[in-house]
Design an enzyme around this catalytic site. Structure first.
Site, PDB file in Angstrom:
ATOM      1  CB  CYS A   1      -0.901   0.046   1.229  1.00  0.00           C
ATOM      2  SG  CYS A   1      -1.939  -1.397   1.480  1.00  0.00           S
TER       3      CYS A   1
ATOM      4  CG  HIS B   1      -1.720   5.242  -0.756  1.00  0.00           C
ATOM      5  ND1 HIS B   1      -2.350   6.393  -1.166  1.00  0.00           N
ATOM      6  CD2 HIS B   1      -2.256   4.250  -1.499  1.00  0.00           C
ATOM      7  CE1 HIS B   1      -3.236   6.098  -2.114  1.00  0.00           C
ATOM      8  NE2 HIS B   1      -3.191   4.802  -2.334  1.00  0.00           N
TER       9      HIS B   1
ATOM     10  NE  ARG C   1      -9.809   2.655  -3.222  1.00  0.00           N
ATOM     11  CZ  ARG C   1      -9.435   2.933  -4.467  1.00  0.00           C
ATOM     12  NH1 ARG C   1      -9.806   4.052  -5.035  1.00  0.00           N
ATOM     13  NH2 ARG C   1      -8.738   2.076  -5.164  1.00  0.00           N
TER      14      ARG C   1
ATOM     15  CB  CYS D   1      -6.216  -0.609  -2.786  1.00  0.00           C
ATOM     16  SG  CYS D   1      -6.574   1.138  -2.586  1.00  0.00           S
TER      17      CYS D   1
END
Lengths: 204, 290
Positions: free
Chosen positions: B199, B203, B247, B251
């Site tokens: 992730c 991010h 969501r 991802c």
């Protein structure tokens, strides 16, 4: 190659015991076990994708910042995976390279086996100054060839970097496009041309 | 107005632009300025980002999520299933039948189920327990399409709307919540798959973008607050409302991972990490995005 990978694994395992971990080992272990339980294959995205190779294991273990000695060994190991083209030519067609750089497709569960895999370049890098929709996760590659020079050495570096980025920066955010089998020899050559050919818009 | 929105939308899409905007609460134009404020905190503007801001502003003028909310409210009250019951006695954490304020206090540990549940997991639990509808049925089609939204999306829209104007307030006092938070935090940085992505590959740093899409740094409170209250959201480009479970699912798709099972512990651990990190943020969703 295999031996080196194995000895590296042994080495990293040794360091795992002696070095303090960056993250709380219990929660990390629980997270890895949970992922193994909770994911299912979908389309081309099979469960073997959850298995970590030696490099992923080390980067996960050391929060992308392994000890110097291990880092150097891992980088050398990754460099040994790079297969340079047999014909010795590293530059392809920059126009085909630019088309490839635009595409971010491929390897997701919604892509088919036949989906042409893109280079994903503009997702993270600035290249052609006329393309305003570029990402910033990687450095800007504007005028890359103009600044670096189109030498045999630079060509070899760029080809190898795209083939296996981790040979030069062990826990780089950039995928190992050649090593992962995502891009083939011709495609990588075309991307080398996009970056280094004096006629490429990147260098205008 | 609709024409302008569509034209603006097309103009921006053609250069691959993405916009994010917090939603305007239904018929509360007075809040508009306050709601739009976070988006204005962006760094120096060029022509492209100025265009995106203009697009964001236009999006404030109507949110189709209200249609989902209306359908969801109807569905909430509808008597159905083998047990001939509605969901009106569903306990979302604040007591049987209390919907107001429940969403911003999830995920939460529920003793009756002995697990940490996010809002979708809990709504699904109520459907199985109160209405007697089998779990397999609940999980069959959680993510709908533009033509055919899922019942869960409607129910989620209804429930979360009842937390508008309230602050995210998720406690880690229970050991299972603390564990979910910590495991979720670890999951965020776990690299894997053919592209070695985690992730945090996208991010994990400030002020990064993919193409023109701004990426929240999910290791920082301020960014995570903005990101968390931005979902669930109605997406103009797909003409549908997407839930938080969706969501996270999408991802992982983009991460080139296999698929996380719907409402699994892993997804709920990640949502718990995000929610706890977002504590204190005012919820005004469902949001509306590019």
């Amino acid at each position: 190659m295999k031996t080196l990978t194995l000895s590296l694994l042994a080495l990293s395992a040794g360091l795992l015991v002696s070095a303090p971990a960056a993250a709380d080992p219990d929660y990390r272990k629980m997270a890895m076990e949970m992922v193994k339980r909770d994911f299912q294959p979908k389309g081309i995205a099979t469960l073997d994708r959850l298995d970590h190779d030696a490099l992923q294991t080390v980067c996960n273990r050391y929060d992308n910042n392994p000890p110097e000695q291990l880092m150097k060994l891992m980088e050398a190991d990754q460099l040994s995976t790079v297969k340079l083209p047999a014909d010795g030519k590293l530059m392809g067609d920059w126009k085909a390279g630019d088309k490839l750089a635009q595409s971010g497709r491929g390897l997701t569960w919604s892509d088919g086996l036949g989906t042409a895999v893109g280079g994903n370049c503009y997702n993270c890098h600035q290249l052609d100054p006329k393309e305003l929709s570029y990402g910033t996760i990687g450095p800007s590659l504007l005028k890359f060839g103009k600044l670096r020079g189109n030498t045999a050495e630079t060509q070899k570096y760029v080809y190898s970097k795209i083939y296996n980025s981790k040979a030069f920066n062990v826990c780089s955010a950039m995928p190992r496009f050649g090593h992962a089998g995502a891009l083939n020899e011709k495609q990588i050559k075309d991307l080398v041309a996009l970056l280094l050919d004096p006629e490429s818009p990147v260098n205008k | 107005m609709k024409t302008t929105v569509i034209a603006g939308c097309l103009a921006l899409m053609s250069i691959g632009a993405f916009a994010q905007a917090p939603a305007k609460p239904a018929a509360k134009a007075a809040k508009k300025a306050a709601v739009a404020a976070p988006a204005a905190a962006a760094p120096a503007k060029d022509a492209v980002s100025a265009g995106i801001d203009q697009y964001r502003e236009m999006l404030q003028d109507g949110n189709p999520a209200e249609l989902y909310e209306a359908r969801g409210q109807e569905l909430w009250k509808k008597v159905r299933g083998p047990k001939n019951a509605s969901l009106e006695k569903c306990d979302l954490g604040l007591g049987a039948g209390v919907v107001k304020g429940a969403y911003v206090q999830t995920p939460r540990y529920f003793a009756d189920a002995d697990r940490v549940m996010d809002i979708e997991t809990r709504i699904g639990w109520c459907i199985t327990q109160l209405q007697g509808i089998p779990e397999a049925e609940v999980k069959k089609r959680p993510f709908g399409s533009a033509d055919k939204p899922s019942e869960m999306e409607d129910l989620v829209a209804y429930v979360i709307t009842q937390s508008q104007g309230m602050k995210v307030n998720v406690s880690t006092a229970h050991p299972k919540m603390k564990e979910a938070y910590e495991v979720g935090k670890q999951m965020l940085t776990l690299r894997g798959g053919p592209y070695d992505f985690s992730c945090t590959t996208c991010h994990g740093e400030d002020n990064k973008r993919i193409r023109l899409q701004d990426l929240p740094n999910l290791t920082k409170k301020e960014d995570t607050q903005r990101a968390y209250v931005g979902w669930p959201a109605y997406r103009v480009s797909t003409s549908q409302l997407h839930s938080m479970q969706w969501r996270i699912n999408d991802c992982f798709r983009q991460q080139r991972f296999p698929e996380p099972k719907y409402t699994s512990e892993s997804v709920n651990a990640l949502i718990t990490y995000l929610a706890v990190s977002a504590n204190g943020a005012v919820y005004n969703g469902p949001a509306i995005k590019r």
